[in-house]
Design a protein around this motif. Structure first.
Motif, PDB file in Angstrom:
ATOM      1  N   ARG A 175       0.710  -1.053  -0.124  1.00  0.00           N
ATOM      2  CA  ARG A 175      -0.007  -0.042  -0.163  1.00  0.00           C
ATOM      3  C   ARG A 175       0.853   1.297  -0.066  1.00  0.00           C
ATOM      4  N   LEU A 176       2.297   1.256   0.509  1.00  0.00           N
ATOM      5  CA  LEU A 176       3.051   2.118   0.423  1.00  0.00           C
ATOM      6  C   LEU A 176       3.924   2.478  -0.744  1.00  0.00           C
ATOM      7  N   ARG A 177       3.902   1.654  -1.510  1.00  0.00           N
ATOM      8  CA  ARG A 177       4.680   1.548  -2.910  1.00  0.00           C
ATOM      9  C   ARG A 177       4.251   2.540  -3.787  1.00  0.00           C
ATOM     10  N   PRO A 178       5.380   3.311  -4.173  1.00  0.00           N
ATOM     11  CA  PRO A 178       4.942   4.342  -5.415  1.00  0.00           C
ATOM     12  C   PRO A 178       4.412   3.929  -6.790  1.00  0.00           C
ATOM     13  N   ILE A 179       4.705   2.591  -7.254  1.00  0.00           N
ATOM     14  CA  ILE A 179       4.190   2.052  -8.037  1.00  0.00           C
ATOM     15  C   ILE A 179       4.040   0.668  -8.107  1.00  0.00           C
ATOM     16  N   HIS A 180       3.448   0.101  -9.027  1.00  0.00           N
ATOM     17  CA  HIS A 180       3.135  -1.422  -8.951  1.00  0.00           C
ATOM     18  C   HIS A 180       4.004  -1.965 -10.105  1.00  0.00           C
ATOM     19  N   ILE A 181       4.785  -2.997  -9.708  1.00  0.00           N
ATOM     20  CA  ILE A 181       5.664  -3.679 -10.494  1.00  0.00           C
ATOM     21  C   ILE A 181       5.135  -5.013 -10.307  1.00  0.00           C
ATOM     22  N   TRP A 182       4.771  -5.795 -11.110  1.00  0.00           N
ATOM     23  CA  TRP A 182       4.239  -7.305 -11.027  1.00  0.00           C
ATOM     24  C   TRP A 182       5.287  -8.177 -11.575  1.00  0.00           C
ATOM     25  N   PHE A 183       5.161  -9.377 -11.363  1.00  0.00           N
ATOM     26  CA  PHE A 183       6.304 -10.169 -11.751  1.00  0.00           C
ATOM     27  C   PHE A 183       5.506 -11.713 -12.102  1.00  0.00           C
ATOM     28  N   GLY A 184       5.831 -12.054 -13.418  1.00  0.00           N
ATOM     29  CA  GLY A 184       5.196 -13.299 -14.025  1.00  0.00           C
ATOM     30  C   GLY A 184       6.153 -14.122 -14.873  1.00  0.00           C
ATOM     31  N   SER A 185       5.707 -15.385 -15.066  1.00  0.00           N
ATOM     32  CA  SER A 185       6.415 -16.349 -15.791  1.00  0.00           C
ATOM     33  C   SER A 185       5.621 -17.195 -16.555  1.00  0.00           C
ATOM     34  N   THR A 186       5.834 -17.860 -17.471  1.00  0.00           N
ATOM     35  CA  THR A 186       5.371 -19.019 -18.348  1.00  0.00           C
ATOM     36  C   THR A 186       6.486 -19.785 -18.864  1.00  0.00           C
ATOM     37  N   PRO A 187       6.454 -21.071 -18.346  1.00  0.00           N
ATOM     38  CA  PRO A 187       7.613 -21.971 -18.609  1.00  0.00           C
ATOM     39  C   PRO A 187       7.487 -22.504 -20.078  1.00  0.00           C
ATOM     40  N   LYS A 188       8.225 -23.013 -21.048  1.00  0.00           N
ATOM     41  CA  LYS A 188       8.188 -23.553 -22.351  1.00  0.00           C
ATOM     42  C   LYS A 188       8.612 -24.818 -22.324  1.00  0.00           C
ATOM     43  N   THR A 189       9.297 -25.252 -21.539  1.00  0.00           N
ATOM     44  CA  THR A 189      10.002 -26.556 -21.530  1.00  0.00           C
ATOM     45  C   THR A 189       9.933 -27.411 -20.120  1.00  0.00           C
ATOM     46  N   GLY A 190      10.335 -28.505 -20.040  1.00  0.00           N
ATOM     47  CA  GLY A 190      10.217 -29.151 -18.834  1.00  0.00           C
ATOM     48  C   GLY A 190      11.413 -28.644 -17.843  1.00  0.00           C
ATOM     49  N   LEU A 191      12.624 -28.330 -18.408  1.00  0.00           N
ATOM     50  CA  LEU A 191      13.471 -27.700 -17.571  1.00  0.00           C
ATOM     51  C   LEU A 191      13.133 -26.420 -16.687  1.00  0.00           C
ATOM     52  N   ALA A 192      12.315 -25.657 -17.291  1.00  0.00           N
ATOM     53  CA  ALA A 192      11.811 -24.634 -16.664  1.00  0.00           C
ATOM     54  C   ALA A 192      10.615 -24.683 -15.904  1.00  0.00           C
ATOM     55  N   SER A 193      10.044 -25.822 -15.546  1.00  0.00           N
ATOM     56  CA  SER A 193       8.625 -26.185 -15.342  1.00  0.00           C
ATOM     57  C   SER A 193       8.503 -25.550 -13.910  1.00  0.00           C
ATOM     58  N   HIS A 194       9.490 -25.487 -12.927  1.00  0.00           N
ATOM     59  CA  HIS A 194       9.140 -25.419 -11.465  1.00  0.00           C
ATOM     60  C   HIS A 194       9.466 -23.705 -11.609  1.00  0.00           C
ATOM     61  N   ALA A 195       9.755 -22.912 -12.636  1.00  0.00           N
ATOM     62  CA  ALA A 195       9.785 -21.406 -12.625  1.00  0.00           C
ATOM     63  C   ALA A 195       8.636 -20.763 -12.100  1.00  0.00           C
ATOM     64  N   ASN A 196       7.298 -21.753 -12.160  1.00  0.00           N
ATOM     65  CA  ASN A 196       6.187 -20.935 -11.705  1.00  0.00           C
ATOM     66  C   ASN A 196       5.851 -21.316 -10.203  1.00  0.00           C
ATOM     67  N   HIS A 197       6.753 -22.099  -9.651  1.00  0.00           N
ATOM     68  CA  HIS A 197       6.821 -22.493  -8.237  1.00  0.00           C
ATOM     69  C   HIS A 197       7.024 -21.370  -7.341  1.00  0.00           C
ATOM     70  N   GLU A 198       6.559 -21.224  -6.103  1.00  0.00           N
ATOM     71  CA  GLU A 198       6.974 -20.120  -5.075  1.00  0.00           C
ATOM     72  C   GLU A 198       7.971 -20.566  -4.441  1.00  0.00           C
ATOM     73  N   GLY A 199       8.996 -19.573  -4.054  1.00  0.00           N
ATOM     74  CA  GLY A 199      10.094 -19.720  -3.175  1.00  0.00           C
ATOM     75  C   GLY A 199      11.445 -20.123  -3.875  1.00  0.00           C
ATOM     76  N   LEU A 200      11.493 -20.083  -5.025  1.00  0.00           N
ATOM     77  CA  LEU A 200      12.767 -20.410  -5.900  1.00  0.00           C
ATOM     78  C   LEU A 200      13.325 -19.405  -6.676  1.00  0.00           C
ATOM     79  N   TRP A 201      12.899 -18.251  -7.189  1.00  0.00           N
ATOM     80  CA  TRP A 201      13.103 -17.199  -7.604  1.00  0.00           C
ATOM     81  C   TRP A 201      14.238 -16.304  -6.812  1.00  0.00           C
ATOM     82  N   TYR A 202      15.362 -15.955  -7.641  1.00  0.00           N
ATOM     83  CA  TYR A 202      16.189 -14.628  -7.182  1.00  0.00           C
ATOM     84  C   TYR A 202      16.125 -13.388  -8.135  1.00  0.00           C
ATOM     85  N   LEU A 203      15.669 -12.502  -7.599  1.00  0.00           N
ATOM     86  CA  LEU A 203      15.698 -11.143  -8.304  1.00  0.00           C
ATOM     87  C   LEU A 203      16.247 -10.162  -7.390  1.00  0.00           C
TER      88      LEU A 203
END
Length: 330
Positions: A294-322
């Motif tokens: 609620r205090l953020r000056p702008i909203h930046i959303w984050f999304g992904s769509t895997p194309k192969t089995g190698l990247a299938s877990h990219a939609n899982h929570e708790g894995l990404w580094y940003l």
């Protein structure tokens, strides 16, 4: 009116002219900025033409992405433009679908990005991207002036005990950059590969290179890096922590840079870090706290769509580094 023709293309003089005419920030920065951003991708654009004229563009940065113990190819959606006369006709979605098909056919493992409020409904609705929510903002107040101005108080004083250790900045990442990535990679399940080549390209070879300050502990046994950028934004003097990675040598680098920033009049420091990221504990110990949505000056959303089995877990929570190095606008 005939339906627009969609094609996948490399950068050309015609596309560069369309970039300039579109008003997109990267186009305003000139050809070098566009070539630097998309140079790793032989066909970075989905292009819509109507009666031979470009009426829409979507641009994608290609990068190496870590998926567990393996690496693959990812395409980050960054720029989209549809001419005013063609808006509301579904061209944005057509462009995105066309590039999605191209990414799959060309062997890409993942398409991902940071849609704003306007684009989010299309990415997460019509295009079926997985939403990871908003990016993980952390904030560290450095001086009181930012808050005192809100109450019309003519006060300013430091809010951090960090002290500048007068570290020298560096102008290149050496072989220790690969050792740094090797040391942190096991704790990162999904994320852009931040090896020596990436760090040099992102921090020192681009159009904004002169705006970054980078300090490091280049010891091969215990490397670490902190990169920052100052800006007048959001009603004050702020600093972006572009990257902060390393082991036990990371904390003194962070604290020294926070002290330096505060002494220069910087009022707030911002960072991106998930609670499971290898640098999260160090940033929290340095005084960074999660910034409520609620205090953020702008909203930046984050999304992904895997194309192969190698990247299938990219939609899982708790894995990404940003980090802010993943942002193409800072």
């Amino acid at each position: 009116m005939t339906a627009p023709v969609i094609s996948i293309e490399p950068l050309s003089n015609e596309l560069m002219d369309a970039y300039l005419a579109s008003g997109m920030e990267r186009g305003k920065a000139g050809r070098f900025a566009v070539e630097w951003a998309f140079g790793s991708n032989p066909a970075p654009f989905a292009v819509a033409r109507n009666n031979g004229q470009i009426v829409g563009i979507s641009g994608y940065i290609q990068s190496r992405m870590q998926f567990g113990s393996e690496t693959g190819v990812a395409f980050q959606a960054v720029d989209s433009f549809v001419s005013e006369s063609m808006r509301g006709k579904g061209i944005f979605t057509q462009l995105a679908r066309a590039y999605d098909t191209h990414a799959t056919r060309s062997g890409g493992d993942l398409v991902w990005g940071f849609p704003n409020d306007n684009a989010a409904p299309a990415w997460f609705g019509k295009l079926g991207w997985h939403s990871h929510g908003q990016v993980p903002f952390l904030i560290k107040p450095l001086r009181a002036g930012f808050f005192c101005r809100k109450f019309r108080l003519p006060l300013d004083f430091p809010l951090t005990r960090a002290r500048d250790q007068n570290l020298s900045s560096i102008a290149e990442i050496g072989e220790w950059g690969d050792a740094l990535w090797d040391s942190v990679a096991p704790a990162i399940s999904v994320g852009t590969v931040r090896d020596r080549a990436f760090l040099n390209h992102r921090l020192f070879n681009g159009p904004q290179a002169g705006q970054y300050r980078v300090v490091a502990s280049p010891d091969q046994a215990e490397p670490a890096i902190v990169a920052t950028r100052e800006a007048e934004k959001h009603g004050g003097r702020i600093a972006y922590v572009m990257e902060a990675l390393g082991g036990s040598s990371l904390e003194p680098l962070v604290m020294s840079e926070l002290g330096r920033l505060a002494s220069r009049g910087v009022e707030l420091a911002l960072a991106w870090s998930f609670p499971w990221s290898p640098n999260y504990r160090t940033l929290r110990k340095a005084g960074f706290i999660p910034l409520p949505e609620r205090l953020r000056p702008i909203h930046i959303w984050f999304g992904s769509t895997p194309k192969t089995g190698l990247a299938s877990h990219a939609n899982h929570e708790g894995l990404w580094y940003l980090s802010y190095l993943d942002s193409d606008t800072v």
